[in-house]
Design a protein around this motif. Structure first.
Motif, PDB file in Angstrom:
ATOM      1  N   SER A  27       0.865  -1.414   0.054  1.00 40.89           N
ATOM      2  CA  SER A  27       0.270  -0.153   0.070  1.00 40.89           C
ATOM      3  C   SER A  27       0.502   1.615  -0.035  1.00 40.89           C
ATOM      4  CB  SER A  27      -1.003   0.449   1.294  1.00 40.89           C
ATOM      5  OG  SER A  27      -1.685  -0.989   1.137  1.00 40.89           O
ATOM      6  N   THR A  28       1.967   1.028   0.671  1.00 39.54           N
ATOM      7  CA  THR A  28       2.638   2.595   1.010  1.00 39.54           C
ATOM      8  C   THR A  28       3.286   2.646  -0.903  1.00 39.54           C
ATOM      9  OG1 THR A  28       4.059   1.925   3.200  1.00 39.54           O
ATOM     10  CG2 THR A  28       4.736   3.191   1.412  1.00 39.54           C
ATOM     11  N   ILE A  29       3.408   1.022  -1.316  1.00 36.75           N
ATOM     12  CA  ILE A  29       4.602   1.740  -2.824  1.00 36.75           C
ATOM     13  C   ILE A  29       2.899   2.626  -3.610  1.00 36.75           C
ATOM     14  CG2 ILE A  29       4.833   0.777  -5.166  1.00 36.75           C
ATOM     15  CD1 ILE A  29       6.460  -0.851  -2.596  1.00 36.75           C
ATOM     16  N   LYS A  30       2.058   1.731  -3.396  1.00 34.74           N
ATOM     17  CA  LYS A  30       0.451   2.104  -3.937  1.00 34.74           C
ATOM     18  C   LYS A  30       0.513   4.141  -4.122  1.00 34.74           C
ATOM     19  CE  LYS A  30      -3.441   0.715  -2.992  1.00 34.74           C
ATOM     20  NZ  LYS A  30      -4.932   0.453  -2.845  1.00 34.74           N
ATOM     21  N   PHE A  31       0.057   4.062  -2.793  1.00 33.61           N
ATOM     22  CA  PHE A  31       0.022   6.000  -2.403  1.00 33.61           C
ATOM     23  C   PHE A  31       0.858   6.939  -3.001  1.00 33.61           C
ATOM     24  CE2 PHE A  31      -3.491   3.576  -0.303  1.00 33.61           C
ATOM     25  CZ  PHE A  31      -4.709   4.168  -0.322  1.00 33.61           C
ATOM     26  N   ALA A  32       2.437   6.143  -3.082  1.00 28.43           N
ATOM     27  CA  ALA A  32       3.313   6.857  -3.340  1.00 28.43           C
ATOM     28  C   ALA A  32       3.717   7.087  -4.799  1.00 28.43           C
ATOM     29  CB  ALA A  32       4.662   6.464  -2.206  1.00 28.43           C
ATOM     30  N   GLN A  33       2.777   5.871  -5.303  1.00 28.41           N
ATOM     31  CA  GLN A  33       3.246   6.093  -6.922  1.00 28.41           C
ATOM     32  C   GLN A  33       1.659   7.525  -7.181  1.00 28.41           C
ATOM     33  OE1 GLN A  33       3.214   2.091  -7.911  1.00 28.41           O
ATOM     34  NE2 GLN A  33       4.665   2.006  -7.999  1.00 28.41           N
ATOM     35  N   LYS A  34       0.221   6.934  -6.502  1.00 27.26           N
ATOM     36  CA  LYS A  34       0.087   7.841  -6.787  1.00 27.26           C
ATOM     37  C   LYS A  34       0.128   9.058  -6.580  1.00 27.26           C
ATOM     38  CE  LYS A  34      -5.058   8.520  -5.620  1.00 27.26           C
ATOM     39  NZ  LYS A  34      -6.471   8.363  -5.122  1.00 27.26           N
ATOM     40  N   SER A  35       0.621   9.707  -4.815  1.00 25.79           N
ATOM     41  CA  SER A  35       1.162  10.851  -5.052  1.00 25.79           C
ATOM     42  C   SER A  35       2.077  11.558  -5.693  1.00 25.79           C
ATOM     43  CB  SER A  35       1.485  10.732  -4.169  1.00 25.79           C
ATOM     44  OG  SER A  35       2.411  12.493  -3.488  1.00 25.79           O
ATOM     45  N   LEU A  36       2.660  10.438  -6.679  1.00 20.67           N
ATOM     46  CA  LEU A  36       3.758  11.592  -7.688  1.00 20.67           C
ATOM     47  C   LEU A  36       3.085  11.855  -8.493  1.00 20.67           C
ATOM     48  CD1 LEU A  36       7.155   8.674  -6.988  1.00 20.67           C
ATOM     49  CD2 LEU A  36       6.546  10.806  -6.825  1.00 20.67           C
ATOM     50  N   ALA A  37       2.020  10.402  -9.210  1.00 23.43           N
ATOM     51  CA  ALA A  37       1.323  11.056 -10.038  1.00 23.43           C
ATOM     52  C   ALA A  37       0.786  12.257 -10.419  1.00 23.43           C
ATOM     53  CB  ALA A  37       0.700   9.450 -10.534  1.00 23.43           C
TER      54      ALA A  37
END
Length: 423
Positions: A27-37
């Motif tokens: 979940s950390t990776i998923k939301f971090a990627q979403k933040s960068l997008a």
């Protein structure tokens, strides 16, 4: 739009940090990627790099990654059970038993794409609103985490709630039928991948997902079933009973709800009546028009019952050749002989009404007043000229007295009639 994206990116980064502190690397990776997008920041890049390294290290050491979903009630420490545990009837986290049918239902729902709302609720595209409510009621009871401890029931319950949110709103359902995408997805009608609850989350870490209007799947469940968990009542009609909530999921961009009526506890909501007819809709306007006409009725009746006066002129002509006089001022006016002889006033005992004669006198006074006023303006100008310019230089006393003694026929006639001219 950039400010909105930045706010959403910071919100996603906050969620990612909470998942990282809970060792939930996926979940950390998923939301971090979403933040960068949404809006690239150095903090999101650093956190994503740390989470990816930790995940790679965990994979290399053979450790099982943390679960993706934190659960509807944020139940920490509850691990999803393996598929083989369904036959044994035991969950891995809390040790609650679940059946193979419960596990099969979870797999069926989660096997659908996040935007296959009809498939999630097992409905045909031609289904009506009552069928949508019935399907949601059945699946929500079967998948609620308090009733179904099978692994993945949380996410399946959210998918059912999201499907009901879209299909129960006529506008969102129409948009979904046209585009085949989540109407709540930011940035238009796009969306098939990514976070399946992007239109539902409001922010905050690891807790239950919420709609934009503060309506989470759990809130939706409680309101649908009367706010008491597993009750049989429901606010959407269809024979469920319960509190008289009126649900309204707003247009694209976020859901909301409002309550319009709360009957007494234990009471049944009043059955929905037929829609008002066109006559009922127009009735207030018709009543307003009726009152308006009534206010003009006395004037209308008096005009209908009163004999209209004959045409006349203050000056003789070929058409108006018969002279008449008003009483008592004896003002002459002229009428057409044939028209007046055919008029009822010519044969009435009282003759011409006094109100008509007064209108003739006022008409003459108006004409004389205009003539007298024009003459007095010319007299004033001549008097000023005779009186001289500044400081009375060039003053002609004789001429001034002659001007001031002048009279005018219109002014004299106006005075004879008893009308005064304002100077």
């Amino acid at each position: 739009m950039s400010e909105i994206n930045k706010e959403e990116a910071l919100r996603a980064l906050t969620i990612a940090r909470k998942h990282y502190n809970s060792d939930n690397l996926a979940s950390t990776i998923k939301f971090a990627q979403k933040s960068l997008a949404l809006f690239p920041t150095d903090d999101a890049r650093v956190l994503l790099d740390k989470a990816q390294r930790a995940a790679a290290s965990s994979s290399a050491s053979g450790a099982e990654p943390a679960p993706i979903s934190a659960g509807l009630h944020n139940r920490k420490g509850k691990e999803p059970a393996a598929d083989g545990d369904a036959a044994a009837g035991k969950g891995a986290g809390e040790g609650k038993a679940y059946t193979a049918a419960q596990m099969a239902l979870v797999k069926r729902v989660r096997g659908c794409k996040v935007t296959e709302y009809y498939e999630i609720l097992a409905l045909e595209k031609s289904c009506d609103d009552a069928q949508v409510k019935k399907a949601y009621r059945k699946l929500a009871l079967q998948l609620h985490p308090d009733k179904n401890p099978a692994p993945g029931a949380d996410e399946a319950f959210k998918m059912v709630s999201k499907a009901f949110q879209i299909l129960s709103d006529p506008d969102k359902r129409a948009a979904f039928d046209r585009h085949g995408a989540d109407p709540d997805a930011r940035g238009g009608m796009g969306g098939g991948g990514g976070d399946p609850f992007a239109g539902m989350r409001r922010g905050g870490g690891g807790g239950a997902a919420t709609f934009e209007g503060e309506l989470s799947p759990e809130d939706l469940f409680n309101m649908f079933f009367g706010g008491g968990g597993m009750g049989m009542g429901g606010p959407f009609g269809g024979g469920f009973g319960g509190p008289g909530f009126t649900m309204h999921f707003g247009g694209p961009g976020g859901g909301m709800y409002r309550t319009t009526r709360m009957p007494p506890r234990g009471g049944r909501p009043a059955p929905a009546g037929p829609p008002p007819s066109k006559f009922q809709q127009l009735l207030p306007i018709l009543i307003l028009l009726a009152f308006t006409l009534l206010s003009y009725l006395p004037t209308l009746l008096s005009s209908l019952l009163t004999t209209p006066p004959p045409p006349y002129s203050l000056d003789p002509s070929l058409h108006f050749s018969q002279q008449l006089h008003t009483a008592p001022r004896s003002v002459p006016y002229y009428v057409n002989p044939s028209e007046f002889s055919a008029h009822p006033w010519s044969s009435e005992e009282g003759g011409v009404p006094r109100s008509f004669e007064e209108s003739v006198e006022r008409a003459l006074a108006g004409r004389l007043g205009r003539q007298c006023g024009a003459w007095r303006e010319r007299q004033r100008q001549r008097a000023e000229h005779a009186a001289g310019g500044i400081f009375g230089l060039g003053r002609d006393e004789k001429r001034l007295r002659e001007v001031l003694k002048e009279t005018n026929e219109a002014c004299e006639r106006l005075r004879e009639l008893g009308f005064q001219m304002a100077y």
